[in-house]
Design an enzyme around this catalytic site. Structure first.
Site, short mmCIF file in Angstrom:
data_model
loop_
_atom_site.label_atom_id
_atom_site.label_comp_id
_atom_site.label_asym_id
_atom_site.label_seq_id
_atom_site.Cartn_x
_atom_site.Cartn_y
_atom_site.Cartn_z
CD GLU A 176 -6.85 9.89 -5.35
OE1 GLU A 176 -6.62 10.26 -4.19
OE2 GLU A 176 -7.66 10.46 -6.10
CB CYS B 21 -3.99 7.45 2.19
SG CYS B 21 -5.72 7.26 1.73
P1 NAD Z 1 3.96 2.03 -3.32
O1 NAD Z 1 4.12 3.33 -4.02
O2 NAD Z 1 5.17 1.38 -2.78
O3 NAD Z 1 3.30 0.94 -4.28
C1 NAD Z 1 2.04 1.14 -4.87
C2 NAD Z 1 1.95 0.33 -6.15
O4 NAD Z 1 2.90 0.81 -7.08
C3 NAD Z 1 2.26 -1.16 -5.96
O5 NAD Z 1 1.39 -1.90 -6.79
C4 NAD Z 1 3.70 -1.27 -6.45
O6 NAD Z 1 4.03 -2.54 -6.95
C5 NAD Z 1 3.70 -0.25 -7.58
N1 NAD Z 1 5.02 0.30 -7.90
C6 NAD Z 1 6.09 0.45 -7.09
N2 NAD Z 1 7.10 1.05 -7.75
C7 NAD Z 1 6.66 1.29 -9.01
C8 NAD Z 1 7.22 1.91 -10.15
N3 NAD Z 1 8.45 2.39 -10.15
N4 NAD Z 1 6.46 2.03 -11.27
C9 NAD Z 1 5.20 1.56 -11.29
N5 NAD Z 1 4.60 0.95 -10.24
C10 NAD Z 1 5.32 0.83 -9.10
O7 NAD Z 1 2.86 2.29 -2.20
P2 NAD Z 1 2.35 1.24 -1.13
O8 NAD Z 1 3.41 1.10 -0.10
O9 NAD Z 1 1.80 0.03 -1.79
O10 NAD Z 1 1.10 2.02 -0.51
C11 NAD Z 1 1.19 2.87 0.58
C12 NAD Z 1 1.12 4.31 0.12
O11 NAD Z 1 -0.07 4.52 -0.63
C13 NAD Z 1 1.06 5.29 1.27
O12 NAD Z 1 1.88 6.40 0.99
C14 NAD Z 1 -0.39 5.71 1.28
O13 NAD Z 1 -0.62 6.96 1.87
C15 NAD Z 1 -0.71 5.71 -0.16
N6 NAD Z 1 -2.15 5.59 -0.35
C16 NAD Z 1 -2.84 6.65 -0.88
C17 NAD Z 1 -4.21 6.59 -1.01
C18 NAD Z 1 -5.02 7.72 -1.60
O14 NAD Z 1 -6.15 7.47 -1.99
N7 NAD Z 1 -4.52 8.94 -1.65
C19 NAD Z 1 -4.89 5.45 -0.59
C20 NAD Z 1 -4.15 4.42 -0.04
C21 NAD Z 1 -2.79 4.48 0.06
#
Ligand code: NAD
Length: 499
Positions: free
Chosen positions: A223, A257
């Protein structure tokens, strides 16, 4: 990394194999409970959460900087509604499902069974830290999976809160384990042995996870981000469209998002739309109180992305009609950014193409339905979109032409709040769906079963083949040909049986 109660929340990487060991043991117990027993735990969780509403709001608002009303409605209410959906529909959706058996497979019955996958890894983001962690976790639990949750390091208090919720609701030990830490921990958990990965977050991280998961063919749901368009036709209810644009763009300070990230307005109403928009945006209240509208930017790193997009737009000729340009932002400890409306924007600017995730609303005029559809689809994302018109047939026609996982007509964002609807994106916005029936079934292996009473010695298509070819020709012609012949079909079938 934030510190909670003076304790750095960081799961040591060396302990990750133990998380998986414990999860596998808990799975063996949990999957053998009857679904109604698992539902009783979910019900306890729902009741416990309702008893703790004020405390939950406080922790979420403190950890994210969002206003209390949004912590309550967008994080807590949505989670409670998801639990209730699962309690109501889980047994039916995950129960043994009788399927049709085609005539040519006469004498057999068919059904599908849903079986838990094992250990599900859920990795969640910071913008709705309760909802986006809890909904996949409970959706995985109901069919009998054990879950390891790695919530965002940006909102560790909510991560700790979730751990506490499952303990206080009386869940058996290790059925849900919450691990804390950042990308190193997330990445190390992905390299462990999950049977399924459910990820919500950025496109960049999603791609890394998918690459790693592919090495072991671990199935995933991703997502990811969005750049959601809003199309406003001249016949729309203007006031409602303005109010919808403002809430869609600025709720959660734009860190959604499915935020309205770009608005296309039919040229005939462009000027009155902008005038009303500016008037109303200037009324919004920034702050953390119960009567405030727009809270803080949760993650300081996001500020530089918002700044970069605004500066790129301003340097290419865009104009800011509300808010202040980035050089005047006063951001010390409290990251409040006044809501911005941008005009004279070009479709190729970063503000129209990349996910901004902040309180910015760029607006562009359009002249025809085709142009609006083209502009809305001109994006690498496809999460949500909205169409505004009093002509619902036109709005539905446009909705059909949009390449996106969700569309809302005369409203914004709201599909995600209807737990009966599958939710997810297309293009860079992700792979897969959750919520609704599919949102429970993705956490299961589907086993298709066909059963025969086993009385006949052999099937017609088994060996020996001698003399069968002309009979099969005749059977196929009788059944699939232009003029179906039941007599011909029966005759060839009976002959085949005798062979
Ligand atoms: P992010 O990708 O930086 O982090 C998300 C999660 O992934 C965190 O728990 C982080 O610690 C973990 N993570 C980071 N690098 C990783 C790796 N290499 N391997 C495994 N895990 C890792 O995203 P964010 O900044 O926390 O969230 C914002 C983003 O999420 C935006 O792009 C937003 O659009 C998206 N989002 C999508 C939805 C949806 O339902 N489509 C909902 C909410 C947010």
């Amino acid at each position: 990394m934030k510190v909670v109660n003076d304790k750095l929340l960081n799961t040591p990487i060396a302990e990750i194999p133990e998380y998986y060991e414990r999860a596998k043991k808990a799975y063996l117990f949990w999957k053998n409970l009857h679904i109604h027993e698992r539902m009783a735990y979910l019900r306890n969780l729902r009741h416990y959460m309702v008893d703790q509403l004020e405390e939950l709001v406080e922790v979420i608002a403190k950890d994210t900087g969002k206003v209390p009303v949004e912590a309550l409605t967008a994080d807590i209410l949505t989670t409670l509604d998801a639990i209730q959906y699962i309690e109501k529909h889980g047994p039916r959706v995950l129960g043994k499902r009788r399927m049709k058996t085609p005539l040519l497979l006469f004498g057999k019955k068919s059904y599908v069974e849903y079986k838990p996958r094992g250990v599900v890894l859920v990795i969640s983001p910071w913008n709705f830290p309760l909802q986006l962690a809890m909904v996949p976790v409970i959706s995985a639990l109901i069919s009998g999976n054990a879950v390891i949750l790695k919530p965002s390091e940006v909102t560790p208090m909510v991560g700790r809160l979730i751990e506490d919720l499952f303990q206080k609701a009386g869940f058996p030990q290790d059925v849900v384990q919450v691990a804390h830490g950042g990308k190193e921990a997330g990445s190390a958990f992905v390299q462990g042995e999950p049977d399924y990965i459910f990820f919500t977050g950025s496109v960049r991280t999603g791609k890394m996870i998918q690459e790693e998961a592919a090495k072991k063919l671990i199935p995933t749901t991703l997502e990811l981000g969005g750049k959601d368009p809003m199309i406003v036709f001249a016949d729309a209810n203007l006031k409602r469209a303005v109010h919808g644009a403002i809430w869609g763009a600025f709720t959660n300070a734009g860190q959604v998002c499915m935020s309205v990230e770009r608005v296309y307005v039919e040229r005939k109403i462009y000027d009155p739309f902008i005038k009303k928009l500016v008037e109303e945006v200037n009324q919004l209240k920034l702050g953390s109180g119960m009567n405030d509208d727009i809270g803080m930017i949760t993650y300081p790193g996001q500020v530089s992305i918002i700044r970069e997009h605004i500066e790129d737009a301003l340097s290419k000729g865009a104009k800011l009609l509300t808010g202040t340009s980035p050089e005047h932002w006063i951001l010390d400890k409290e990251l409040f950014i006044p809501p911005m409306v941008l005009v004279d924007v070009g479709q190729d600017m970063k503000i129209m193409q990349e996910e901004t995730f902040g309180p910015v609303l760029p607006v562009i005029p359009f002249d025809s339905e085709d142009e609006a559809v083209h502009l809305a689809n001109d994006s690498s994302f496809g999460l949500n979109a909205s169409v505004w018109s009093s002509d619902l047939r036109k709005a539905e026609r446009v909705a059909t032409r949009l390449v996106t996982g969700n569309v809302v007509i005369n409203d914004v964002i709201i599909t995600v709040a209807n737990h009966y609807l599958p939710f997810g994106g297309v293009k860079q916005s992700g792979i897969g769906r959750y919520h609704g029936e599919i949102g429970l079934q993705i956490f299961c292996h589907q086993t298709s079963v066909m059963s025969d009473k086993g009385k006949r010695e052999r099937e017609v298509n088994w060996f020996p083949y001698e003399g069968k070819l002309p009979l099969f020709f005749s059977l196929i012609r009788s059944y699939f040909g232009k003029h179906r012949s039941w007599g011909g079909l029966l005759k060839s079938y009976l002959h085949l049986l005798r062979k």
